[in-house]
Design a protein around this motif. Structure first.
Motif, PDB file in Angstrom:
ATOM      1  N   UNK A 127       0.883  -1.136   0.032  1.00 52.96           N
ATOM      2  CA  UNK A 127      -0.064   0.026  -0.196  1.00 52.96           C
ATOM      3  C   UNK A 127       0.939   1.193  -0.023  1.00 52.96           C
ATOM      4  N   UNK A 128       0.426   2.222  -0.599  1.00 52.02           N
ATOM      5  CA  UNK A 128       0.859   3.589  -0.303  1.00 52.02           C
ATOM      6  C   UNK A 128       2.122   3.900  -0.832  1.00 52.02           C
ATOM      7  N   UNK A 129       2.598   2.959  -1.872  1.00 50.11           N
ATOM      8  CA  UNK A 129       3.879   3.222  -2.533  1.00 50.11           C
ATOM      9  C   UNK A 129       4.946   2.841  -1.686  1.00 50.11           C
ATOM     10  N   UNK A 130       4.719   1.959  -0.526  1.00 47.94           N
ATOM     11  CA  UNK A 130       5.840   1.550   0.385  1.00 47.94           C
ATOM     12  C   UNK A 130       6.617   0.523  -0.285  1.00 47.94           C
ATOM     13  N   UNK A 131       7.466   0.006   0.081  1.00 45.39           N
ATOM     14  CA  UNK A 131       8.280  -1.352  -0.216  1.00 45.39           C
ATOM     15  C   UNK A 131       8.236  -1.960   1.025  1.00 45.39           C
ATOM     16  N   UNK A 132       8.209  -3.380   1.268  1.00 44.95           N
ATOM     17  CA  UNK A 132       8.308  -4.256   2.291  1.00 44.95           C
ATOM     18  C   UNK A 132       9.134  -3.648   3.507  1.00 44.95           C
ATOM     19  N   UNK A 133      10.507  -3.200   3.325  1.00 44.40           N
ATOM     20  CA  UNK A 133      11.431  -2.821   3.899  1.00 44.40           C
ATOM     21  C   UNK A 133      10.861  -1.399   4.729  1.00 44.40           C
ATOM     22  N   UNK A 134      10.180  -0.604   4.033  1.00 45.76           N
ATOM     23  CA  UNK A 134       9.799   0.513   4.537  1.00 45.76           C
ATOM     24  C   UNK A 134       8.526   0.173   5.625  1.00 45.76           C
ATOM     25  N   UNK A 135       7.533  -0.668   5.083  1.00 40.69           N
ATOM     26  CA  UNK A 135       6.438  -0.832   5.814  1.00 40.69           C
ATOM     27  C   UNK A 135       6.726  -1.624   7.015  1.00 40.69           C
ATOM     28  N   UNK A 136       7.625  -2.439   7.023  1.00 36.85           N
ATOM     29  CA  UNK A 136       7.966  -3.532   8.319  1.00 36.85           C
ATOM     30  C   UNK A 136       8.492  -2.439   9.263  1.00 36.85           C
ATOM     31  N   UNK A 137       9.308  -1.530   8.884  1.00 39.63           N
ATOM     32  CA  UNK A 137      10.100  -0.591   9.818  1.00 39.63           C
ATOM     33  C   UNK A 137       9.214   0.463  10.350  1.00 39.63           C
ATOM     34  N   UNK A 138       8.200   0.963   9.476  1.00 36.93           N
ATOM     35  CA  UNK A 138       7.348   1.895  10.028  1.00 36.93           C
ATOM     36  C   UNK A 138       6.142   1.364  10.736  1.00 36.93           C
ATOM     37  N   UNK A 139       5.328   0.145  10.323  1.00 41.04           N
ATOM     38  CA  UNK A 139       4.484  -0.207  11.069  1.00 41.04           C
ATOM     39  C   UNK A 139       4.263  -1.784  10.844  1.00 41.04           C
ATOM     40  N   UNK A 140       5.111  -2.467  11.581  1.00 45.33           N
ATOM     41  CA  UNK A 140       5.453  -3.928  11.487  1.00 45.33           C
ATOM     42  C   UNK A 140       3.989  -4.499  11.676  1.00 45.33           C
ATOM     43  N   UNK A 141       2.934  -3.982  12.491  1.00 50.86           N
ATOM     44  CA  UNK A 141       1.895  -4.741  12.661  1.00 50.86           C
ATOM     45  C   UNK A 141       0.933  -5.090  11.562  1.00 50.86           C
ATOM     46  N   UNK A 142       1.055  -4.101  10.456  1.00 47.91           N
ATOM     47  CA  UNK A 142       0.296  -4.297   9.043  1.00 47.91           C
ATOM     48  C   UNK A 142       0.736  -5.498   8.234  1.00 47.91           C
ATOM     49  N   UNK A 143       2.071  -5.848   8.509  1.00 49.35           N
ATOM     50  CA  UNK A 143       2.702  -6.980   7.664  1.00 49.35           C
ATOM     51  C   UNK A 143       1.843  -8.280   7.683  1.00 49.35           C
ATOM     52  N   UNK A 144       1.603  -8.813   8.998  1.00 50.69           N
ATOM     53  CA  UNK A 144       0.772 -10.068   8.929  1.00 50.69           C
ATOM     54  C   UNK A 144      -0.793  -9.895   8.470  1.00 50.69           C
ATOM     55  N   UNK A 145      -1.290  -8.678   8.497  1.00 53.74           N
ATOM     56  CA  UNK A 145      -2.801  -8.394   8.059  1.00 53.74           C
ATOM     57  C   UNK A 145      -2.725  -8.209   6.546  1.00 53.74           C
ATOM     58  N   UNK A 146      -1.533  -8.014   5.990  1.00 60.50           N
ATOM     59  CA  UNK A 146      -1.429  -7.807   4.482  1.00 60.50           C
ATOM     60  C   UNK A 146      -1.290  -9.308   4.007  1.00 60.50           C
ATOM     61  N   UNK A 147      -0.356 -10.214   4.952  1.00 58.77           N
ATOM     62  CA  UNK A 147      -0.224 -11.315   4.075  1.00 58.77           C
ATOM     63  C   UNK A 147      -1.545 -12.231   4.225  1.00 58.77           C
ATOM     64  N   UNK A 148      -2.275 -11.874   5.217  1.00 64.18           N
ATOM     65  CA  UNK A 148      -3.548 -12.611   5.543  1.00 64.18           C
ATOM     66  C   UNK A 148      -4.607 -12.396   4.311  1.00 64.18           C
TER      67      UNK A 148
END
Length: 690
Positions: free
Chosen positions: A354-375
């Protein structure tokens, strides 16, 4: 892959059991049967297809893998069982030629060269004054010192011959350094370091052996931005997945593999605790990479960057999947998940960042969103349709919409079973009548299709469904396809390698176990003779049962026989006794210096349990007997934990819920594990003091 691993990969344990008239029936994720090795009325023989193992919880108490099963069924030794199973699997057993042995020795030397190079670069990052910019970059990317040490991240000095000089001083020749890809030669014949003024990330194969490097430029004008090792006998970027060696266990446990695009994405994921993440060596997923993951995962998430290149790479990856794995099988759920099958069974999904982020950025900034996106990752069908039609607007011409439809239909219809769903959704996205779209299908099938026939899935399948595969050999109708797992446990390799070199240390381990058993009996005031014998068994001599691999068990058995005879040196006795394949396995344990043997296992006591966290750490300078005792204790802890889990499984059976003897077995196993944990903590304390 060793010969034993190859045989295991080719033989389904359930098929093997049935060939010996063992009537298995499904019980959760496992299978149960009456034990073939003793008479019983209630099934206590459990088969675990995922791990390729079995165990009897009844009178005989036996267990193991396909080799152990055939050894008992046919009254064979390991060599005999391997010969029989190799014939069944179509694996040819033959001695290694001198040429093969020389090649393997050369590859082992190349791995040692690469390992030394990685350590040199790592020391430069930590200690060199020239590495200030590299350390600043590491900090900027949010990598912790623990992550840097764990992955042995380093810095290649801004020097033309730094690595060449260092490796030359260690005895490596210029030709060897060139062959390993650490140096390169220009048109004039000059040899110089390949990596200069770059952050260097070591790349390991699936077993944890060094194979190459990925290097990120630190200067803005350096091209390319990322530079990989060249193709070598050890490094092939089309066959390699970064971090697969440390992600494999989590992938197997979660049955999910997440593929990201870059090294930094994978490093950030592992640092945040998302251990089932790997990265490709480029932007396109390859068939060999996919097949590696398919041995461990049932669900594959492609999580590439959201830019145009990432989308393009995803589409190319989907084409690889389509061509490599053959037809899809349907799963009837609301999301209409596409199933890939061809020796594999993988649910492929696409994670859109989302929001033009790559996985590196997203996990650093909002790690709690990662498992939600996976699911919430959509199925590959929905992704292909949504991505392929993203450019369609109300002003898009009919001709352009038809062109898009004709481009997408071959990919979707060639292997997707949910053709009616695909047709309806694609027609809706393109704003084209379903019958008009079907005209393209009609031309492909070269068979007239009447509009009245397009009322249900069967009429569409009539024209474009692929040929059905031949029926497999009889087995339970609800049996899953076997997931081939060939784990290489570094701690087992370490213990066996040390004992082969120093069999005199075996009694040292046994004394430690005997001491623990005596302390446990004394601490709880045991007066029951049966309980005393139980603890003597749980904490008895270090043996083949502490190893999970049948080939390691066989080697340990020959080693024990070698220590009980006086005619030959222990190693010479083993070389004369072991078959060629196991001699090769033993040589693999001996060729590397002790410093390159990876250890695993850091212990952490918790309120309700103690768990073993696996990490790849370098052997440190400590007394060898303490090192060996620590690893042996960890192996015994694992064995007892596995046996306790199986006992819990048996206790869950209604007929066993009130079995007091079974409950006491579980309690004693728990006390033995806690005694081992206390001994490990004591060892750690002594090591810190010394």
């Amino acid at each position: 892959m060793s010969v034993t691993d190859d045989i295991k990969a080719r033989i389904d344990i359930l098929d093997l059991m049935q060939s010996y008239n063992v009537q298995v029936r499904k019980a959760g994720r496992s299978y149960k049967a009456n034990c073939p090795f003793h008479n019983e009325r209630t099934p206590s023989f459990v088969v675990y297809p995922d791990s390729g193992t079995w165990r009897c919880f009844g009178a005989c108490g036996e267990g193991g893998d396909i080799f152990n099963f055939v050894m008992k069924q046919e009254n064979l030794d390991f060599v005999g069982a391997m010969t029989l199973l190799a014939k069944r699997a179509g694996v040819e057993l033959r001695p290694r030629t001198d040429e093969q042995k020389n090649r393997e020795a050369a590859l082992d030397r190349m791995r040692g060269l690469l390992e030394e190079t990685a350590r040199y670069f790592h020391s430069q990052l930590n200690d060199s004054r020239m590495a200030g910019e590299a350390r600043a970059y590491v900090k900027k990317r949010g990598l912790t010192p623990e992550t840097v040490d764990r992955f042995l991240i380093g810095y290649a000095p801004n020097d033309w011959r730094a690595a060449l000089t260092h490796l030359g001083a260690l005895g490596y020749t210029e030709a060897e350094i060139l062959a390993a890809g650490v140096a390169t030669r220009n048109d004039k014949g000059d040899v110089y370091d390949r990596f200069r003024n770059r952050l260097v990330i070591p790349i390991r194969d699936g077993r944890g052996g060094m194979s190459g490097f990925g290097a990120r430029a630190l200067a803005k004008d350096d091209i390319p931005k990322y530079l990989n090792s060249p193709q070598t006998p050890l490094f092939d970027k089309g066959h390699t997945l970064f971090a697969f060696d440390v992600a494999r266990r989590a992938i197997r446990e979660t049955e999910t593999a997440v593929i990201v695009e870059g090294y930094m994405d994978a490093l950030q994921a592992h640092q945040a605790g998302f251990a089932n993440v790997v990265a490709g060596m480029g932007t396109a997923l390859t068939e060999p990479q996919l097949k590696q993951l398919g041995r461990y995962a049932k669900r594959l998430i492609l999580a590439l960057d959201p830019d145009a290149a990432g989308v393009s790479a995803t589409m190319r990856g989907l084409n690889v999947i389509r061509k490599a794995l053959g037809d899809y099988r349907p799963v009837h759920d609301p999301k209409v998940v596409m199933r890939l099958s061809h020796e594999l069974d993988i649910d492929v999904r696409i994670l859109t960042m989302p929001d033009g982020l790559d996985p590196d950025d997203l996990i650093r900034e909002t790690p709690e969103r990662w498992p939600q996106l996976i699911e919430s990752a959509p199925s590959v069908v929905d992704y292909v349709i949504d991505t392929g039609t993203a450019s369609v607007t109300s002003s898009t011409s009919l001709g352009e919409r038809e062109r898009i439809g004709h481009e997408l239909l071959p990919m979707l219809f060639e292997n997707v079973p949910q053709r009616l769903y695909v047709m309806q959704r694609l027609a809706h996205k393109l704003r084209i009548n379903e019958q008009d779209l079907m005209q393209f299908v009609q031309r492909r099938a070269n068979d007239p299709i009447q509009p009245t026939e397009l009322k249900d899935q069967r009429n569409i399948d009539k024209y474009i469904a692929p040929a059905k595969p031949k029926m497999a050999a009889a087995r339970p109708s609800d049996a899953p396809k076997p997931t081939v797992i060939a784990p290489v446990i570094a701690i087992e390799s370490y213990c066996l390698a040390i004992l082969i070199r120093r069999p005199d240390l075996w009694p040292v381990i046994n004394r430690q176990f005997a001491l623990l058993a005596a302390q446990l009996n004394s601490a709880i005031g045991i007066s029951n003779g049966q309980a005393t014998r139980e603890y003597a068994s749980l904490l008895g001599e270090f043996s083949a049962k502490d190893f999970t691999r049948a080939d390691y068990q066989a080697i340990l058995g020959v080693l024990k026989a070698a220590t009980e005879q006086d005619e030959l040196e222990s190693l010479e006795f083993m070389r004369q006794t072991l078959p060629p394949e196991l001699n090769d396995e033993m040589d693999g344990l001996l060729v590397s210096p002790l410093e390159s043997i990876q250890r695993e296992g850091t212990w952490e006591a918790r309120e309700t349990e103690s768990i073993l966290k696996e990490r790849a750490l370098v052997l440190v300078d400590r007394r060898l007997d303490e090192e060996l005792i620590e690893r042996a204790l960890q192996l015994r802890w694992r064995r007892l934990k596995h046996e306790a889990d199986e006992l819990y499984f048996l206790q869950s059976e209604p007929a066993q819920s009130d079995n007091r003897a079974l409950q006491e077995q579980i309690s004693r196993a728990g006390r033995a594990r806690r005694a081992i944990e206390a001994a490990l903590r004591d060892l750690k304390m002594v090591q810190r003091q010394t």
